[in-house]
Design an enzyme around this catalytic site. Structure first.
Site, PDB file in Angstrom:
ATOM      1  N   LYS A  80       0.865  -1.178   0.000  1.00  0.00           N
ATOM      2  CA  LYS A  80       0.000   0.000   0.000  1.00  0.00           C
ATOM      3  C   LYS A  80       0.900   1.226   0.000  1.00  0.00           C
ATOM      4  O   LYS A  80       2.011   1.194   0.558  1.00  0.00           O
ATOM      5  CB  LYS A  80      -0.855   0.003   1.274  1.00  0.00           C
ATOM      6  CG  LYS A  80      -2.064   0.896   1.207  1.00  0.00           C
ATOM      7  CD  LYS A  80      -3.287   0.169   0.684  1.00  0.00           C
ATOM      8  CE  LYS A  80      -4.466   1.108   0.550  1.00  0.00           C
ATOM      9  NZ  LYS A  80      -5.675   0.428   0.093  1.00  0.00           N
ATOM     10  N   GLY A 181     -20.705   7.060   5.417  1.00  0.00           N
ATOM     11  CA  GLY A 181     -19.891   7.356   4.238  1.00  0.00           C
ATOM     12  C   GLY A 181     -20.666   7.071   2.966  1.00  0.00           C
ATOM     13  O   GLY A 181     -21.110   5.938   2.749  1.00  0.00           O
ATOM     14  N   GLY A 183     -19.573   7.799  -0.288  1.00  0.00           N
ATOM     15  CA  GLY A 183     -18.686   7.992  -1.436  1.00  0.00           C
ATOM     16  C   GLY A 183     -18.855   6.869  -2.437  1.00  0.00           C
ATOM     17  O   GLY A 183     -19.943   6.288  -2.594  1.00  0.00           O
ATOM     18  N   VAL A 185     -17.834   3.774  -2.473  1.00  0.00           N
ATOM     19  CA  VAL A 185     -18.248   2.472  -1.948  1.00  0.00           C
ATOM     20  C   VAL A 185     -19.608   2.575  -1.247  1.00  0.00           C
ATOM     21  O   VAL A 185     -20.554   1.858  -1.592  1.00  0.00           O
ATOM     22  CB  VAL A 185     -17.171   1.921  -0.981  1.00  0.00           C
ATOM     23  CG1 VAL A 185     -17.655   0.651  -0.307  1.00  0.00           C
ATOM     24  CG2 VAL A 185     -15.876   1.643  -1.739  1.00  0.00           C
TER      25      VAL A 185
END
Ligand code: NAD
Length: 354
Positions: A80, A181, A183, A185
């Site tokens: 990552k 959230g 966004g 996803v």
């Protein structure tokens, strides 16, 4: 705390801190494991107040990618990257090129893609400097492109599996889901669940975003501070990590936690707290693997011709519920929290690749 004594180190193979004076790029590339294949995991573009936050994210997220890729049955290890943005979130073409050079210098041991703060067009710019990038625009019917909708698809299947397992229901009609959230996803999960008649409560720190989605779907929007205490059947965290800490878990009024955010548990013992409260937890790196399945197949197809059409991606994403069921069954049979069961399974798979 000194960066090299953080508790998040876990025998990472290589961690590079990249600084490029001319473009102003500051980044960390963490390679956790290449035992099963090249370390694959996206790049997060974020403003961190302290270097410690950036290093913690890189170390924890790269380890999570090793586990995620192993559990998804991909021939990929875990890595990552984080790119440290200034307060204004400045991201330039030169910075993306310098980052691409740093990825290329790892010679295929690390493969990057989108994460929070990154777009498909960022990946196109990075690809001008390295071959080891995926999440690039795809032709219709092929794997690739923005991983978000594929991650959402896997979470949708996983939530349905959790509802069947815990609530003994084979329909989402009337099931109350609180989504944190909205966004790429969280928004995708909300749209899929709305079609099935779930009763949705939505929140986002961008209140206008949550409100607009609520209006589109006939759902309710609440303030970001209220979502974790909302009475519901499923709490679905799809924003940032570490929301399941002592205070967060104490506020939960749900039977299931199943969502896409990476590193939802602030510490592993928070999985134990959920287990003790009888809340079914879908380990984050198992349920949110849809996006990496999509972009890994895109990369492997380009590299060595692995089949990469969209049906193959869908077929692999449809295996996520079966993996979750196996974890939950073992967790219940052994009275061990689901996050610990999943960690042990992933460690065994990675160990076999050594
Ligand atoms: P995104 O940037 O598109 O959306 C995140 C949303 O969360 C934004 O709307 C933001 O305003 C909101 N948000 C941030 N903090 C919040 C808070 N405290 N309360 C409510 N809302 C908050 O990112 P995304 O791609 O949707 O990713 C969401 C999560 O899923 C991240 O943890 C990411 O690492 C994880 N994830 C994403 C993918 C993918 O394919 N995009 C894959 C696996 C995991």
């Amino acid at each position: 705390m000194a960066l090299w004594t953080l508790p998040d180190w876990d025998e990472h193979e290589k961690v590079d801190v990249v600084h490029d004076r001319d473009s102003g790029l500051t980044a960390i590339i963490a390679l956790h494991s290449t035992h099963l294949g090249p370390g694959a995991g996206g790049t997060r573009f974020w403003h961190y107040a302290e270097p410690e936050g950036a290093m913690r994210d890189a170390l924890r997220l790269s380890r999570g990618m090793s586990y995620k890729n192993a559990m998804a049955g991909l021939p990929m290890g875990g890595g990552k990257a984080v790119v440290v943005l200034d307060k204004d979130g400045t991201k330039t073409r030169d910075m993306l090129h310098a980052f691409g050079d740093a990825v290329q210098a790892m010679d295929g041991r690390y493969v990057t893609a989108e994460d929070v703060g990154a777009s498909e067009s960022d990946m196109v710019t990075i690809a001008e400097r390295t071959d080891h990038v995926c999440g690039l625009p795809a032709q219709e019917g092929d794997a690739g492109g923005d991983p978000g909708p594929f991650t959402a698809m896997g979470i949708y299947h996983g939530i349905k599996a959790a509802v069947a397992h815990k609530l003994d229901k084979d329909s989402m009609q009337g099931v109350r889901v609180a989504i944190q959230g909205c966004g790429s996803v969280g928004g995708g999960v909300a749209r899929l669940l709305a079609k099935d008649g779930a009763r949705l409560t939505l929140s986002d720190i961008d209140e206008a975003r949550a409100q607009a989605l609520a209006e589109e779907l006939g759902a309710k929007a609440v303030h970001a501070d209220q979502i974790m205490g909302t009475p519901c059947d499923v709490f679905s965290p799809n924003a940032l990590g570490a929301v399941l800490d002592d205070a967060g878990i104490a506020r939960l009024d749900c039977r299931i936690v199943a969502g896409g955010a990476n590193n939802q548990l602030a510490r592993p013992e928070h999985g134990r707290q959920l287990h003790a409260r009888g809340i079914l937890y879908a380990p984050d790196y198992v349920i949110n693997a849809g996006g990496i399945i999509n972009v890994s197949l895109e990369y492997l197809c380009r590299r060595d011709g692995t089949p990469c059409d969209i049906n193959e991606v869908r077929k692999r994403i449809a295996q996520i519920p079966g993996r979750l069921d196996a974890i939950w069954e073992q967790s219940e049979a052994s009275d061990v929290p689901s996050n610990e069961v999943a960690d042990a399974m992933a460690q065994e798979l990675i160990g076999r690749g050594r």
